[in-house]
Design a protein around this motif. Structure first.
Motif, PDB file in Angstrom:
ATOM      1  N   GLY A   7      -2.031   3.491   0.171  1.00  0.00           N
ATOM      2  CA  GLY A   7      -3.491   2.996  -0.156  1.00  0.00           C
ATOM      3  C   GLY A   7      -3.519   2.759  -1.838  1.00  0.00           C
ATOM      4  O   GLY A   7      -2.864   3.465  -2.484  1.00  0.00           O
ATOM      5  N   SER A   8      -4.275   1.687  -1.763  1.00  0.00           N
ATOM      6  CA  SER A   8      -4.884   1.397  -3.383  1.00  0.00           C
ATOM      7  C   SER A   8      -6.037   1.892  -4.054  1.00  0.00           C
ATOM      8  O   SER A   8      -6.499   1.759  -5.169  1.00  0.00           O
ATOM      9  N   PHE A   9      -6.619   2.776  -2.934  1.00  0.00           N
ATOM     10  CA  PHE A   9      -7.780   3.497  -3.437  1.00  0.00           C
ATOM     11  C   PHE A   9      -7.627   4.915  -4.059  1.00  0.00           C
ATOM     12  O   PHE A   9      -7.306   5.838  -3.165  1.00  0.00           O
ATOM     13  N   TYR A  10      -7.456   4.936  -5.215  1.00  0.00           N
ATOM     14  CA  TYR A  10      -7.205   6.064  -6.086  1.00  0.00           C
ATOM     15  C   TYR A  10      -7.532   6.301  -7.313  1.00  0.00           C
ATOM     16  O   TYR A  10      -8.257   5.009  -7.938  1.00  0.00           O
ATOM     17  N   GLY A  45       0.732  -1.418   0.023  1.00  0.00           N
ATOM     18  CA  GLY A  45       0.050  -0.137  -0.016  1.00  0.00           C
ATOM     19  C   GLY A  45       0.824   1.377  -0.148  1.00  0.00           C
ATOM     20  O   GLY A  45       0.393   2.207  -0.345  1.00  0.00           O
ATOM     21  N   VAL A  46       2.039   1.239   0.260  1.00  0.00           N
ATOM     22  CA  VAL A  46       2.780   2.519   0.079  1.00  0.00           C
ATOM     23  C   VAL A  46       3.053   2.730  -1.234  1.00  0.00           C
ATOM     24  O   VAL A  46       3.347   2.069  -2.198  1.00  0.00           O
ATOM     25  N   THR A  47       3.149   4.209  -1.445  1.00  0.00           N
ATOM     26  CA  THR A  47       3.301   4.900  -2.757  1.00  0.00           C
ATOM     27  C   THR A  47       4.447   5.719  -2.682  1.00  0.00           C
ATOM     28  O   THR A  47       4.505   6.562  -2.034  1.00  0.00           O
ATOM     29  N   ALA A  92       6.625  -5.833  -1.531  1.00  0.00           N
ATOM     30  CA  ALA A  92       6.744  -4.956  -0.521  1.00  0.00           C
ATOM     31  C   ALA A  92       7.441  -3.828  -0.404  1.00  0.00           C
ATOM     32  O   ALA A  92       8.637  -4.109  -1.023  1.00  0.00           O
ATOM     33  N   SER A  93       7.081  -2.676  -0.107  1.00  0.00           N
ATOM     34  CA  SER A  93       8.072  -1.453  -0.056  1.00  0.00           C
ATOM     35  C   SER A  93       9.278  -1.865   0.671  1.00  0.00           C
ATOM     36  O   SER A  93      10.568  -1.388   0.346  1.00  0.00           O
ATOM     37  N   SER A  94       9.239  -2.814   2.033  1.00  0.00           N
ATOM     38  CA  SER A  94      10.473  -2.790   2.760  1.00  0.00           C
ATOM     39  C   SER A  94      11.457  -3.578   1.668  1.00  0.00           C
ATOM     40  O   SER A  94      12.757  -3.394   1.976  1.00  0.00           O
ATOM     41  N   VAL A  95      10.820  -4.745   1.098  1.00  0.00           N
ATOM     42  CA  VAL A  95      11.643  -5.496   0.184  1.00  0.00           C
ATOM     43  C   VAL A  95      12.404  -4.644  -0.920  1.00  0.00           C
ATOM     44  O   VAL A  95      13.974  -5.056  -1.005  1.00  0.00           O
TER      45      VAL A  95
END
Ligand SMILES: Cc1cc2nc3c(=O)[nH]c(=O)nc-3n(C[C@H](O)[C@H](O)[C@H](O)COP(=O)(O)OP(=O)(O)OC[C@H]3O[C@@H](n4cnc5c(N)ncnc54)[C@H](O)[C@@H]3O)c2cc1C
Ligand code: FES
Length: 337
Positions: free
Chosen positions: A198-201, A12-14, A95-98
């Protein structure tokens, strides 16, 4: 010339990068420190494949083993070969952390609190480096609650303007953020915004839109409508905005302004309280015209409390309507109390 590329990670991180028109998107990402999935860098292995949610691009050259014709038709891309021709949004399947991406934290200060009604509060935050805060219309951010170590999630209710971002919040008696905003807040209080997330956009508008808002679930739609007004759209856009009681109906003048400025945008309000004098009573599902479903050729965006999201999904299933796409955001209560 550069294009702005949103990298949406699986968690969900952008994060946004600027890619030159002649630059491979993967090169731009690595130049800026985002280690998105990569292996051969040659269009041969498919490791860097991701979905382009919106925007124009050239695919470059690659082997069928890396990406099939069908995948290319479905807007999959190989970031090691792709060049952007416009701003783009990419879903990164990791994932963003990866990818060693840190979630951005933006320092800000409270600019203004507006008590819109007994149940709703609007507030704006002046962000020190607003140029660093990019987000897609509809996304949210985690806002620190001043004087505590906690944060609450809020959808942006505007796109950035004049160095400010805005939010729309339901005033929950005794709630941590609600109490801060209604009783303690002073302009100048330091706040941090962590995200966007978020993926709500809002995706590219290629068919009619149906926007369903429940209570302060109106917030992300205000940002989306601002973007629709800026970009323009040839498609019809209908919104149904449902609330529990008359006092919850806020920001209607902003909706009127959008209706005047965006050709094809219409909206209706609905109040659930049976004692209300409002012309439309009940839930949004009671006032969902058949025509607004366009026989399923519609992109539906829905935001509100979890029961509303579930009720609308049930309603569509009962009617046998399968929309072309269905995006939703549930305003789940915070877990860290
Ligand atoms: C992705 C996301 C985006 C969100 N965006 C918005 C937004 O734009 N506007 C907005 O108003 N809210 C939004 N929320 C909800 C928000 O994050 C907080 O949960 C809410 O504002 C309550 O915070 P609080 O600190 O005032 O209350 P808390 O201290 O968290 O809660 C106090 C009490 O109220 C209960 N409670 C919390 N939320 C609700 C609720 N909705 N209904 C009934 N009881 C509740 C809690 O269980 C608790 O008992 C969002 C949530 C998510 C997950
Ligand atoms: S990294 Fe192998 S195809 Fe892109």
């Amino acid at each position: 010339m550069t294009h702005r590329i949103a990298l949406n990670f699986e968690d969900g991180v952008t994060r946004f990068i600027e890619a030159r028109a002649d630059e491979l998107v993967a090169d731009a990402a690595y130049r800026l420190g985002f280690n998105i999935p990569m292996d051969c860098r040659d269009g041969a292995c498919g490791t860097c494949k991701c979905h382009c949610e919106s925007g124009d691009y050239s695919l470059g050259s690659y082997l069928d083993d890396a990406m099939t014709e069908d995948e290319a038709q479905e807007r999959y891309v190989l970031t090691c070969q792709m060049k952007a021709k416009s701003d783009c949004v990419l879903s990164i399947p990791a994932a963003s952390s990866v990818c060693k991406v840190k979630v951005a934290v933006h320092a800000g200060e409270l600019a203004q609190v507006r008590q819109l009604s007994p149940s709703s509060i609007g507030f704006s935050v002046k962000v020190a480096e607003i140029g660093q805060l990019s987000y897609l219309p509809g996304q949210y951010v985690n806002v620190s609650v001043p004087g505590t170590t906690q944060a609450r999630s809020y959808s942006f209710s505007s796109m950035p303007r004049d160095g400010m971002v805005e939010f729309l919040v339901r005033n929950i008696p005794g709630g941590l953020m609600s109490t801060y905003l209604s009783e303690l807040a002073k302009p100048g209080d330091a706040l941090s915004l962590t995200g966007p997330v978020g993926s709500f956009y809002l995706r590219d508008v290629t068919r009619p839109l149906l926007l369903l808002a429940g209570g302060t679930g109106l917030a992300p739609f205000l940002a989306m409508l601002q973007e629709l007004q800026r970009k323009g759209t040839a498609e019809p856009v209908h919104m149904i905005y449902g609330v529990t009681s008359d006092a919850d109906l806020v920001e209607v003048e902003r909706l009127d302004a959008f209706a005047a400025a965006i050709p094809g945008f219409t909206y209706a309000t609905v109040v659930a309280d049976p004692n209300s004098a409002h012309g439309r009573k009940g839930y949004v599902t009671h006032h969902l015209p058949e025509a607004a479903l366009h026989g399923g050729n519609v992109d539906i965006y829905l935001c509100g409390p979890p029961p509303m999201v579930d009720a609308v999904r049930g309603h569509l299933a009962d009617k046998g309507v399968k929309p072309a796409s269905f995006h939703f955001e549930k305003f789940n209560p915070s877990e860290n109390k």
